[in-house]
Scaffold this motif. Structure first.
Motif, PDB file in Angstrom:
ATOM      1  N   GLN A 366       0.857  -1.196   0.000  1.00 48.58           N
ATOM      2  CA  GLN A 366       0.000   0.000   0.000  1.00 48.58           C
ATOM      3  C   GLN A 366       0.894   1.248   0.000  1.00 48.58           C
ATOM      4  OE1 GLN A 366      -2.975   1.162  -0.921  1.00 48.58           O
ATOM      5  NE2 GLN A 366      -4.137  -0.053   0.527  1.00 48.58           N
ATOM      6  N   PHE A 374      -6.255  -2.954  -4.342  1.00 49.40           N
ATOM      7  CA  PHE A 374      -6.997  -2.389  -3.212  1.00 49.40           C
ATOM      8  C   PHE A 374      -8.428  -2.034  -3.645  1.00 49.40           C
ATOM      9  CE2 PHE A 374      -8.045   1.608  -0.804  1.00 49.40           C
ATOM     10  CZ  PHE A 374      -8.234   1.016   0.440  1.00 49.40           C
ATOM     11  N   VAL A 375      -8.556  -1.523  -4.859  1.00 49.39           N
ATOM     12  CA  VAL A 375      -9.879  -1.158  -5.372  1.00 49.39           C
ATOM     13  C   VAL A 375     -10.765  -2.409  -5.460  1.00 49.39           C
ATOM     14  CG1 VAL A 375     -11.166  -0.185  -7.319  1.00 49.39           C
ATOM     15  CG2 VAL A 375      -8.953   0.797  -6.670  1.00 49.39           C
ATOM     16  N   GLU A 377     -10.343  -5.254  -3.906  1.00 47.70           N
ATOM     17  CA  GLU A 377     -10.579  -5.790  -2.572  1.00 47.70           C
ATOM     18  C   GLU A 377     -11.713  -5.032  -1.863  1.00 47.70           C
ATOM     19  OE1 GLU A 377      -7.045  -7.901  -0.190  1.00 47.70           O
ATOM     20  OE2 GLU A 377      -7.093  -5.738  -0.013  1.00 47.70           O
ATOM     21  N   LYS A 378     -11.675  -3.707  -1.986  1.00 48.88           N
ATOM     22  CA  LYS A 378     -12.725  -2.873  -1.378  1.00 48.88           C
ATOM     23  C   LYS A 378     -14.077  -3.157  -2.036  1.00 48.88           C
ATOM     24  CE  LYS A 378     -11.279  -0.632   1.980  1.00 48.88           C
ATOM     25  NZ  LYS A 378     -11.882  -1.030   3.244  1.00 48.88           N
ATOM     26  N   GLU A 381     -15.384  -6.263  -0.596  1.00 43.96           N
ATOM     27  CA  GLU A 381     -15.839  -6.028   0.766  1.00 43.96           C
ATOM     28  C   GLU A 381     -17.199  -5.313   0.775  1.00 43.96           C
ATOM     29  OE1 GLU A 381     -12.148  -4.809   2.967  1.00 43.96           O
ATOM     30  OE2 GLU A 381     -13.629  -3.369   3.774  1.00 43.96           O
ATOM     31  N   LEU A 382     -17.279  -4.249  -0.013  1.00 40.16           N
ATOM     32  CA  LEU A 382     -18.475  -3.404   0.037  1.00 40.16           C
ATOM     33  C   LEU A 382     -19.677  -4.041  -0.671  1.00 40.16           C
ATOM     34  CD1 LEU A 382     -16.707   0.023  -0.523  1.00 40.16           C
ATOM     35  CD2 LEU A 382     -17.738  -0.795   1.600  1.00 40.16           C
ATOM     36  N   VAL A 522     -11.088   5.894  -2.099  1.00 40.69           N
ATOM     37  CA  VAL A 522     -11.588   4.686  -2.781  1.00 40.69           C
ATOM     38  C   VAL A 522     -12.916   4.204  -2.202  1.00 40.69           C
ATOM     39  CG1 VAL A 522     -11.112   2.231  -3.193  1.00 40.69           C
ATOM     40  CG2 VAL A 522      -9.324   3.927  -3.593  1.00 40.69           C
ATOM     41  N   GLU A 523     -12.931   4.037  -0.885  1.00 41.67           N
ATOM     42  CA  GLU A 523     -14.128   3.474  -0.254  1.00 41.67           C
ATOM     43  C   GLU A 523     -15.342   4.373  -0.485  1.00 41.67           C
ATOM     44  OE1 GLU A 523     -13.543   1.775   3.557  1.00 41.67           O
ATOM     45  OE2 GLU A 523     -15.681   1.842   4.055  1.00 41.67           O
ATOM     46  N   LYS A 527     -18.710   3.373  -2.488  1.00 45.92           N
ATOM     47  CA  LYS A 527     -20.002   3.442  -1.779  1.00 45.92           C
ATOM     48  C   LYS A 527     -20.980   4.333  -2.528  1.00 45.92           C
ATOM     49  CE  LYS A 527     -19.144   2.460   3.081  1.00 45.92           C
ATOM     50  NZ  LYS A 527     -18.699   3.040   4.355  1.00 45.92           N
TER      51      LYS A 527
END
Lengths: 564, 168
Positions: A366, A374-375, A377-378, A381-382, A522-523, A527
């Motif tokens: 990171q 990371f994108v 992975e997020k 997750e989301l 990102v998050e 969202k």
């Protein structure tokens, strides 16, 4: 009594309805106006793409997400030639698609007529089968056969080329109940003599590995596969096409195998003493150097296509049969077997694998720039891993495969065998049409999204709430990665400068555009994108020279991985 | 795939029954070219059933390649049956037409050789005889070798056709 005659174009609609088709993807043109005329009078839904290639990809995405046959309708000449990449992609991945092409009138065939092309000749090597309908009397039967061939056995695309006079001609049409083809009888039932051999090898094995492929998804055998692997306490890996066949949340799951497979999956394949390969074809991106693949293993190979068996890899126990039926039978046999205390027997093998997982996990560093991994992975997750993920081709595809952990089949939609850039967005359209209540995301790169970006028009016309996630690095990233690693960083023609502003592009289409340039955004961006009820393009400006790791250099044994 | 026996390359005569339809030959031939296999000879004709044709095809390869070829051919929708005669007892014939220079001083010799090979003269010109000879490939090669010094203008060969022998 005089029998009523039906027009060819109407017969086409009738057969589509008999086959349970409710939606088709296409693009009109001179040679198919008759079909479109009938279509307007029917209850079938037609999705007009902006390019015929996209129409086939959409039909393909529809088929992958729904498990039904995808149907595509295009005109003659350029309409037909534009379908070729889409057909080839469906062929490589064994996806049931029926492509209807218009053709010039029969009396003009061979005369170099306007918009004439020998599409049957062109697509012969990339279809499971194809037809030129020369008479309206043959039309119904050939269409029925096309559907039968497309979805039975090892599925695949079938093209039916229909001259304009055949659509306009009339005949007495009696629906055909059952298709009879004397030279085509796929083997679904496995040879029962082979099954006890499997049980014996499972009992003898100390280090078994289950290796699943797209065939498991196509035969709807995920449940049976999961039961099988758990029953014999064997770890599971899969090909790119097999992702979702086994739940990624399960402790026995190792991740994908092959060129960009996980360390533990690749090493396990080289250390296992028994490999149970189900619905795979041992593609070169999986095996790496063939002679070094699974060198210590007895291989059991279950596949419905006899030509897949012993094509690339010699196997100990070949089983020609449907994955689902074969696994069901094996599970039944296993239920009556005393397998001993498998928990204890397998413990050393499974704990070795756990060590590899702990020491060499999928990883990325990171930094202050956004990492593409990371994108993804997020996103996983989301979306709680519940989204249907279509991908383009290249680095975006591999990161999606590695970092979005699929728990269910038919949720990962990717051009595996052909690796056809421009696949993702139209395939997402097909998937969204098939599953209107599901969240559908296209994971894209800035390069491949531009290959069929015009399909944003289709997305907007049919009000599809598709989310496009662009991992924007300003490069054709996978080729750049090869240039970096194997061509002394000579980035010949892989830099994509002057890309459009994707946010404004989204807005120009009437969609929503979002951008993130820092990891902290990102998050929030995902969202916001996910909670927007219409189509969204999310542009993630990512680390430019990130590579996909692990990577096995082409032609090397898959144990020789380049790691982060 | 490293069994030595399997790697021995040999000549195979494949006999297939296929649907008698346009495009079927193209599918078979296209499969060979698309997968990089070579066809040594090929013969196609209708059978007693007008809906079915027989393709007799000679190809060379080791057992693994042949196994793959047979499976792939069987996979073609229009191929009804594939038989490999290599391991079985079969009869095979090939026909050649040979146009050979017939100088007056050589004519008697040509006819003598034709007689030995049960060949017939099917056309006579002022300078050339055209001979017809039938047999297996070896016999035809031997005949051509003998005629060569006399001057062969051109030849046409059919490629092999074959049928399995009946049980005696």
């Amino acid at each position: 009594m005089r029998k009523i005659k039906t027009k060819g174009a109407k017969i086409i609609i009738d057969v589509l309805r008999e086959e349970g088709v409710d939606t088709l993807f296409g693009y009109p043109g001179g040679a198919v106006i008759d079909i479109y005329d009938q279509l307007a009078k029917s209850d079938l839904r037609h999705i007009m793409t902006r390019h015929e290639q996209a129409a086939v990809h959409a039909a393909d995405g529809y088929a992958r997400a729904s498990g039904k046959v995808g149907v595509c309708l295009v005109t003659s000449g350029p309409g037909a030639t534009n379908t070729v990449s889409g057909i080839a992609s469906a062929y490589m991945d064994s996806i049931p698609v029926v492509v209807l092409t218009g053709q010039v009138p029969t009396q003009l065939i061979g005369n170099d007529a306007f918009q004439e092309v020998d599409i049957v000749g062109i697509t012969r090597p990339c279809t499971k089968h194809n037809y030129l309908v020369k008479s309206v009397e043959d039309l119904g039967r050939m269409l029925k056969e096309a559907f039968h061939i497309a979805h039975s056995g090892r599925p695949g695309p079938v093209l039916v080329d229909i001259p304009k006079d055949v659509m306009q001609g009339s005949t007495v049409y009696t629906p055909i109940k059952e298709v009879q083809l004397k030279s085509y009888n796929p083997t679904y039932e496995p040879n029962v003599k082979q099954l006890p051999k499997v049980i014996k090898l499972i009992k003898e094995a100390r280090k078994p590995l289950v290796f699943a492929g797209g065939g498991v998804i196509l035969s709807k055998a995920s449940k049976e596969l999961t039961e099988f692997a758990r029953k014999i306490h064997a770890p599971v890996t899969s090909t790119l096409m097999g992702l979702g066949a086994y739940p990624a949340g399960d402790p026995l799951w190792l991740g994908m195998i092959g060129m960009h497979g996980t360390y533990r999956a690749n090493i396990s394949s080289s250390e296992c003493d028994l490999m149970i390969a189900v619905g795979v074809r041992f593609d070169d991106r999986v095996t790496g150097k063939v002679d070094a693949f699974a060198p210590h293993a007895q291989i059991i190979h279950i596949d419905i296509d006899p030509t897949s068996i012993r094509k690339n890899i010699s196997v100990s126990v070949p089983i020609v049969g449907d994955c689902k039926i074969t696994l069901e039978k094996l599970n039944r046999l296993l239920a009556d077997e005393d397998l001993g205390d498998l928990g204890t027997i397998r413990a050393p093998w499974l704990s070795r694998i756990d060590q590899w997982k702990a020491t060499k996990p999928l990883a990325y560093e990171q930094r202050d720039t956004i990492k593409p991994q990371f994108v993804v992975e997020k996103l996983w997750e989301l979306t709680k891993g519940q989204a249907i993920i279509a991908t383009e081709v290249g680095q975006n595809q591999m990161w999606a495969a590695q970092y979005y952990h699929f728990d269910q089949p038919n949720h990962f939609i990717t051009s595996g065998g052909l690796g056809c850039m421009g696949f993702g967005l139209p395939a997402a359209i097909g998937a969204q049409i098939a599953c209107p209540d599901k969240l559908v995301v296209d994971v894209a790169g800035d390069g491949s999204i531009q290959m069929n970006i015009q399909e944003m028009g289709t997305v907007m016309q049919y009000k599809l709430p598709i989310k496009v996630v662009i991992l924007n690095n300003g490069y054709l990233g996978m080729v750049r990665q090869w240039q970096q690693l194997f061509y002394d960083c000579c980035y010949s023609c892989t830099q994509m400068i002057e890309a459009p502003d994707f946010v404004r592009l989204a807005e120009a289409y009437g969609a929503v555009g979002l951008r993130a340039t820092k990891p902290a955004e990102v998050e929030k961006t995902i969202k916001k994108g996910l909670s927007t009820p219409k189509a969204v393009i999310m542009d993630f400006v990512v680390e430019r020279e990130e590579c996909v790791y692990p990577m096995v250099p082409s032609g090397k044994p898959i144990t020789e991985m380049l790691l982060v | 795939m490293n069994n030595n026996h399997n790697q021995e390359s040999r000549r195979h005569i494949l006999s297939m029954l296929v649907d008698n339809q346009p495009g079927v030959l193209s599918r078979v031939a296209g499969f060979f070219s698309g997968r990089g296999f070579n066809i040594d000879s090929l013969c196609v004709s209708e059978t007693t059933d007008p809906l079915v044709s027989r393709i007799t095809l000679v190809a060379e390869g080791d057992m693994n390649i042949l196994e793959q070829i047979k499976k792939q051919l069987n996979k073609l929708i229009n191929v009804i049956k594939v038989m490999d005669f290599t391991e079985t007892d079969y009869v095979q014939r090939e026909t050649a037409l040979v146009k050979v220079r017939a100088k007056p001083e050589n004519r008697a010799e040509i006819l003598r050789m034709a007689d030995i090979f049960r060949s017939r003269v099917v056309d006579v010109g002022t300078e050339f005889y055209t001979l017809e000879v039938t047999g297996d490939g070896g016999k035809i090669n031997a005949f051509l070798k003998l005629l060569k010094p006399l001057g062969i203008k051109e030849i046409a060969r059919t490629g092999a056709v074959a049928l399995a022998r009946e049980r005696k």
